[in-house]
Enzyme design. Structure first.
Site, PDB file in Angstrom:
ATOM      1  N   ALA A  95       0.730  -1.256   0.007  1.00 12.47           N
ATOM      2  CA  ALA A  95       0.058   0.253  -0.030  1.00 12.47           C
ATOM      3  C   ALA A  95       0.905   1.258   0.070  1.00 12.47           C
ATOM      4  CB  ALA A  95      -1.106   0.238   1.106  1.00 12.47           C
ATOM      5  N   VAL A  96       0.370   2.155  -0.839  1.00 10.03           N
ATOM      6  CA  VAL A  96       1.115   3.530  -0.842  1.00 10.03           C
ATOM      7  C   VAL A  96      -0.209   4.713  -0.535  1.00 10.03           C
ATOM      8  CG1 VAL A  96       2.312   5.256  -2.204  1.00 10.03           C
ATOM      9  CG2 VAL A  96       3.098   2.949  -2.144  1.00 10.03           C
TER      10      VAL A  96
ATOM     11  N   GLU B 295      -0.966 -12.541  -4.294  1.00  5.82           N
ATOM     12  CA  GLU B 295      -2.519 -12.877  -5.048  1.00  5.82           C
ATOM     13  C   GLU B 295      -3.063 -11.493  -5.027  1.00  5.82           C
ATOM     14  OE1 GLU B 295      -4.773 -16.393  -3.065  1.00  5.82           O
ATOM     15  OE2 GLU B 295      -5.765 -14.460  -2.472  1.00  5.82           O
TER      16      GLU B 295
ATOM     17  N   TYR C  82       2.995  -4.825 -10.857  1.00  6.08           N
ATOM     18  CA  TYR C  82       3.571  -6.235 -10.697  1.00  6.08           C
ATOM     19  C   TYR C  82       4.130  -6.655 -11.937  1.00  6.08           C
ATOM     20  CZ  TYR C  82       0.917  -6.336  -6.426  1.00  6.08           C
ATOM     21  OH  TYR C  82       0.621  -5.981  -5.077  1.00  6.08           O
TER      22      TYR C  82
HETATM   23  C1  LIG Z   1      -0.739  -0.434  -6.116  1.00  7.89           C
HETATM   24  C2  LIG Z   1       0.029   0.614  -5.444  1.00  7.89           C
HETATM   25  C3  LIG Z   1       0.949   0.061  -4.223  1.00  7.89           C
HETATM   26  C4  LIG Z   1       0.967   1.293  -6.358  1.00  7.89           C
HETATM   27  O1  LIG Z   1       1.838   2.202  -5.647  1.00  7.89           O
HETATM   28  P1  LIG Z   1       2.636   3.310  -6.430  1.00  7.89           P
HETATM   29  O2  LIG Z   1       3.405   4.124  -5.403  1.00  7.89           O
HETATM   30  O3  LIG Z   1       1.831   4.490  -7.035  1.00  7.89           O
HETATM   31  O4  LIG Z   1       3.483   2.541  -7.481  1.00  7.89           O
HETATM   32  P2  LIG Z   1       4.522   3.206  -8.567  1.00  7.89           P
HETATM   33  O5  LIG Z   1       4.892   4.639  -8.340  1.00  7.89           O
HETATM   34  O6  LIG Z   1       5.968   2.412  -8.193  1.00  7.89           O
HETATM   35  O7  LIG Z   1       4.173   2.590  -9.916  1.00  7.89           O
HETATM   36  C5  LIG Z   1       5.197   2.096 -10.826  1.00  7.89           C
HETATM   37  C6  LIG Z   1       4.244   1.800 -12.136  1.00  7.89           C
HETATM   38  O8  LIG Z   1       3.235   0.740 -12.081  1.00  7.89           O
HETATM   39  C7  LIG Z   1       2.249   1.101 -12.697  1.00  7.89           C
HETATM   40  N1  LIG Z   1       0.926   1.335 -11.866  1.00  7.89           N
HETATM   41  C8  LIG Z   1       1.140   1.980 -10.796  1.00  7.89           C
HETATM   42  N2  LIG Z   1      -0.351   2.280 -10.297  1.00  7.89           N
HETATM   43  C9  LIG Z   1      -0.985   2.251 -11.350  1.00  7.89           C
HETATM   44  C10 LIG Z   1      -2.263   2.452 -11.599  1.00  7.89           C
HETATM   45  N3  LIG Z   1      -3.199   2.773 -10.669  1.00  7.89           N
HETATM   46  N4  LIG Z   1      -2.953   2.225 -13.008  1.00  7.89           N
HETATM   47  C11 LIG Z   1      -2.064   2.000 -14.044  1.00  7.89           C
HETATM   48  N5  LIG Z   1      -0.621   1.605 -13.753  1.00  7.89           N
HETATM   49  C12 LIG Z   1      -0.356   1.706 -12.519  1.00  7.89           C
HETATM   50  C13 LIG Z   1       2.494   2.202 -13.616  1.00  7.89           C
HETATM   51  O9  LIG Z   1       3.040   1.708 -14.715  1.00  7.89           O
HETATM   52  C14 LIG Z   1       3.605   3.085 -12.760  1.00  7.89           C
HETATM   53  O10 LIG Z   1       4.560   3.726 -13.400  1.00  7.89           O
HETATM   54  P3  LIG Z   1       4.274   5.106 -14.047  1.00  7.89           P
HETATM   55  O11 LIG Z   1       3.972   5.831 -12.739  1.00  7.89           O
HETATM   56  O12 LIG Z   1       5.684   5.553 -14.484  1.00  7.89           O
HETATM   57  O13 LIG Z   1       3.485   4.927 -15.117  1.00  7.89           O
HETATM   58  C15 LIG Z   1      -1.044   1.697  -5.144  1.00  7.89           C
HETATM   59  O14 LIG Z   1      -1.740   2.265  -6.145  1.00  7.89           O
HETATM   60  C16 LIG Z   1      -2.048   1.347  -3.787  1.00  7.89           C
HETATM   61  O15 LIG Z   1      -1.606   1.455  -2.752  1.00  7.89           O
HETATM   62  N6  LIG Z   1      -3.205   0.970  -4.083  1.00  7.89           N
HETATM   63  C17 LIG Z   1      -4.115   0.576  -3.133  1.00  7.89           C
HETATM   64  C18 LIG Z   1      -3.539  -0.765  -2.425  1.00  7.89           C
HETATM   65  C19 LIG Z   1      -3.604  -1.815  -3.317  1.00  7.89           C
HETATM   66  O16 LIG Z   1      -4.589  -2.136  -4.104  1.00  7.89           O
HETATM   67  N7  LIG Z   1      -2.421  -2.818  -3.110  1.00  7.89           N
HETATM   68  C20 LIG Z   1      -2.172  -3.972  -4.049  1.00  7.89           C
HETATM   69  C21 LIG Z   1      -2.760  -5.027  -3.493  1.00  7.89           C
HETATM   70  S1  LIG Z   1      -2.581  -5.619  -1.905  1.00  7.89           S
END
Ligand SMILES: CC(C)(COP(=O)(O)OP(=O)(O)OC[C@H]1O[C@@H](n2cnc3c(N)ncnc32)[C@H](O)[C@@H]1OP(=O)(O)O)[C@@H](O)C(=O)NCCC(=O)NCCS
Length: 159
Positions: free
Chosen positions: A79-80, A112, A123
């Site tokens: 999570a972020v 998962e 991922y």
């Molecule tokens: C999934 C999550 C952890 C991503 O965190 P983040 O810090 O934004 O990720 P990053 O900045 O490292 O992203 C790296 C790449 O992943 C892809 N990506 C990340 N979030 C994305 C989104 N919402 N939609 C499409 N691509 C995405 C992109 O390619 C991104 O690169 P870019 O920003 O240069 O396009 C965050 O959106 C989150 O906390 N989501 C809610 C919780 C969740 O669903 N967790 C996963 C399941 S437990």
């Protein structure tokens, strides 16, 4: 409870509440997190807005919660906080976990997720490949059924 965990839990739970959309029912309660860590196999990483391990007292921007058993590290939660997204922190967290898994003797990272979670883009970009699915595995808060998809990434090069 160890002092570090007592200090980290509120910071981790603050990210938990900000990051997970309630509709999906994916957020864990504080009790669930605490129990998983006290049971021993689970480990976590808290990251700062600058992408470093969060120092004591510093705001946390994201976390992973994972478990390492029998040569495999399973990412249970990633999570972020929305205010720090798309700055590479999710990527840094997964790579930190990969190093942690290696140091704990794991050969692969496994996870998962619910089908359709945008996290799949992250991922796949980090080398995870789909390895299976569990139809109708999750139930959302409004009763909808959603498939689980499993992904894995090797942690060591085969030679
Ligand atoms: C999934 C999550 C952890 C991503 O965190 P983040 O810090 O934004 O990720 P990053 O900045 O490292 O992203 C790296 C790449 O992943 C892809 N990506 C990340 N979030 C994305 C989104 N919402 N939609 C499409 N691509 C995405 C992109 O390619 C991104 O690169 P870019 O920003 O240069 O396009 C965050 O959106 C989150 O906390 N989501 C809610 C919780 C969740 O669903 N967790 C996963 C399941 S437990």
């Amino acid at each position: 409870m160890r002092a570090a965990l007592r200090e980290d839990l509120p910071r981790l739970m603050a990210v938990m509440s900000a990051a997970f959309v309630p509709k999906w029912g994916e957020a864990w309660t504080r009790r669930q997190v605490e129990d998983s860590l006290l049971a021993g196999f689970c480990h976590y990483c808290l990251i700062s807005p600058a992408g470093e391990p969060a120092a004591p007292g510093e705001q946390a921007a994201g976390f992973t919660l994972a478990r390492t058993i029998a040569g495999e590290t399973e990412l249970l939660l990633l999570a972020v906080d929305p205010q720090f997204r798309r700055q590479g922190l999710g990527t840094v967290l997964v790579e930190m976990l990969a190093r942690e898994g290696l140091s704990r003797g794991a050969d692969r990272l496994f996870l998962e997720m619910r089908r359709g979670n945008p996290a799949e883009h992250l991922y796949r970009g980090l080398g995870f490949e789909p390895v299976g699915e569990r139809p109708n595995y999750y139930r959302t808060n409004d009763g909808q059924r959603i498939d689980a998809v499993t992904f894995a990434r090797p942690l060591r090069n085969k030679s």
